[in-house]
Design a protein around this motif. Structure first.
Motif, PDB file in Angstrom:
ATOM      1  N   TYR A 187       0.881  -1.393  -0.032  1.00  0.00           N
ATOM      2  CA  TYR A 187      -0.007  -0.026   0.023  1.00  0.00           C
ATOM      3  C   TYR A 187       0.774   1.384   0.071  1.00  0.00           C
ATOM      4  N   ARG A 231      -5.672   4.801   4.157  1.00  0.00           N
ATOM      5  CA  ARG A 231      -6.697   4.371   3.431  1.00  0.00           C
ATOM      6  C   ARG A 231      -7.917   5.169   3.443  1.00  0.00           C
ATOM      7  N   THR A 250      -9.097   2.541  -1.356  1.00  0.00           N
ATOM      8  CA  THR A 250      -8.670   1.037  -1.637  1.00  0.00           C
ATOM      9  C   THR A 250      -8.799   0.828  -3.154  1.00  0.00           C
TER      10      THR A 250
END
Length: 286
Positions: free
Chosen positions: A79, A143, A148
Motif C-alpha cells: 500500500y 486508506r 482502496t
C-alpha cells in the motif's frame, strides 16, 4: 572461417591478446542445497512457507510458497508502494494534512494511539508511521486519504499468483486479505526495484523498511523488511542487502492475537531459515 576450440584457446593466441575465460556463475542455491533446505524446513513442522530470490543471479528457491495465509500487516508495504508512486505521478500530495480523530484509535501496534485526538499529520508522516512502526491507526488514515479501490487495481499489475488476494481490503478499520510466500516475495522485489529507481520516495520507503521494529528474520547485513502477525498468521518479508542481495519471505501460521501469547518456538522458523538461507546463498563456491 570457422574456429576450433584449440584455435580459440589462450595457448593458441599471442600472449598480448590472450584473455582469461571466465565461467558463468552458477545459481546461488544449487539443487543439492535446495534439497538440503527442503529437509531442514520440513523438520520445523507444517504451516511454514518460504520464498527466496537472488537479486544478483535471479535464481529462486521455494518451499510450499503458494499456500495462502491471512495477510496481517504485510499489506502495509504494497500500500505504501502504491501511494508513493501516486505521489511521484503528482496524483496525491504527501504534504496534505489529515486530522487524527477518535474513530482512528485502534488497538495493536502503533505510535498514534498514544497521541492526542485532534493532532494533524501529513500523508508523508502517516506513511512513515505505517511502515516504520506498523501503525494501524496511521494505516486506517492512509486508506481514507487514498481509497482502496485504486490499490486493488494496482495489485493486479504486480504479477502475483493470487492477484485478487487483497480484494477484501476496505476503508474500514479491519485489515483483510491473504498472502502467500511467493507473492510476498514478488511484492518485496517490486519495492526493491522502486527503491533503486532514484525516486526520493523510493529512498524514503527503503529507509523506513530498514528501521522496521520487531525483527523476526535475522541477518548480519541490512534488511529492509515488513512483518505481519495475528491469530494464525506470522510473516516476515525482507530485502537483504548482502554482498549478493536477495529477497526472503517467510510466512507461517504461528501467530497469536496478543503479544503476550508468543513463545520462543514461534520465532524459531524465522531464525533458522534466516541462517540456512544466508549460509547457502552467500556461499562463494556456488
Amino acid at each position: 572461417m570457422s574456429n576450433t576450440q584449440e584455435e580459440l584457446s589462450s595457448e593458441a593466441l599471442p600472449s598480448e591478446t590472450a584473455k582469461e575465460v571466465q565461467e558463468e556463475p552458477g545459481p546461488s542455491v544449487t539443487p543439492e542445497e535446495a534439497a538440503w533446505l527442503d529437509e531442514q524446513i520440513a523438520s520445523l513442522g507444517g504451516g511454514v512457507s518460504v520464498y527466496y530470490k537472488s537479486l544478483a543471479r535471479g535464481d529462486t528457491y521455494s518451499f510450499d510458497d503458494e499456500t495462502e495465509y491471512y495477510i496481517a500487516s504485510v499489506v502495509k508495504a504494497p500500500y505504501a508502494l502504491y501511494v508513493y508512486q501516486l505521489a511521484d505521478a503528482g496524483t496525491v500530495d504527501l504534504s496534505q494534512t489529515y486530522t487524527y480523530e477518535s474513530r482512528h484509535r485502534l488497538g495493536g501496534t502503533g505510535y498514534l494511539q498514544e497521541q492526542p485526538v485532534g493532532t494533524q499529520y501529513t500523508l508523508a508522516q502517516l506513511l512513515e508511521y505505517t511502515i516504520r512502526y506498523s501503525d494501524n491507526n496511521a494505516f486506517l488514515m492512509v486508506r481514507e486519504a487514498v481509497p482502496t479501490d485504486g490499490f486493488k487495481q494496482f495489485v493486479r499489475t504486480l504479477g502475483l499468483l493470487h492477484e485478487n488476494s487483497m480484494d477484501s481490503l476496505g476503508e474500514g478499520a479491519a485489515i483483510r486479505g491473504n498472502i502467500c510466500a511467493h507473492d510476498a516475495g514478488i511484492i518485496a522485489e517490486a519495492i526493491y526495484r522502486y527503491a533503486e529507481s532514484g525516486s526520493p520516495n523510493g529512498a524514503k520507503l527503503k529507509e523506513d523498511m530498514l528501521h522496521t521494529e520487531q525483527p523476526m528474520l535475522r541477518s548480519e547485513y541490512p534488511m529492509a523488511r515488513k512483518l505481519g502477525s495475528w491469530e494464525g498468521a506470522m510473516h516476515d518479508v525482507a530485502i537483504i542487502y548482502a554482498p549478493e542481495p536477495y529477497i526472503l519471505a517467510v510466512c507461517t501460521n504461528r501467530g497469536h492475537s496478543y503479544d503476550s501469547w508468543y513463545v520462543e518456538s514461534d520465532y524459531e522458523p524465522f531464525l533458522k531459515i534466516s541462517e540456512w538461507i544466508e549460509e547457502v546463498s552467500q556461499n562463494e563456491e556456488s
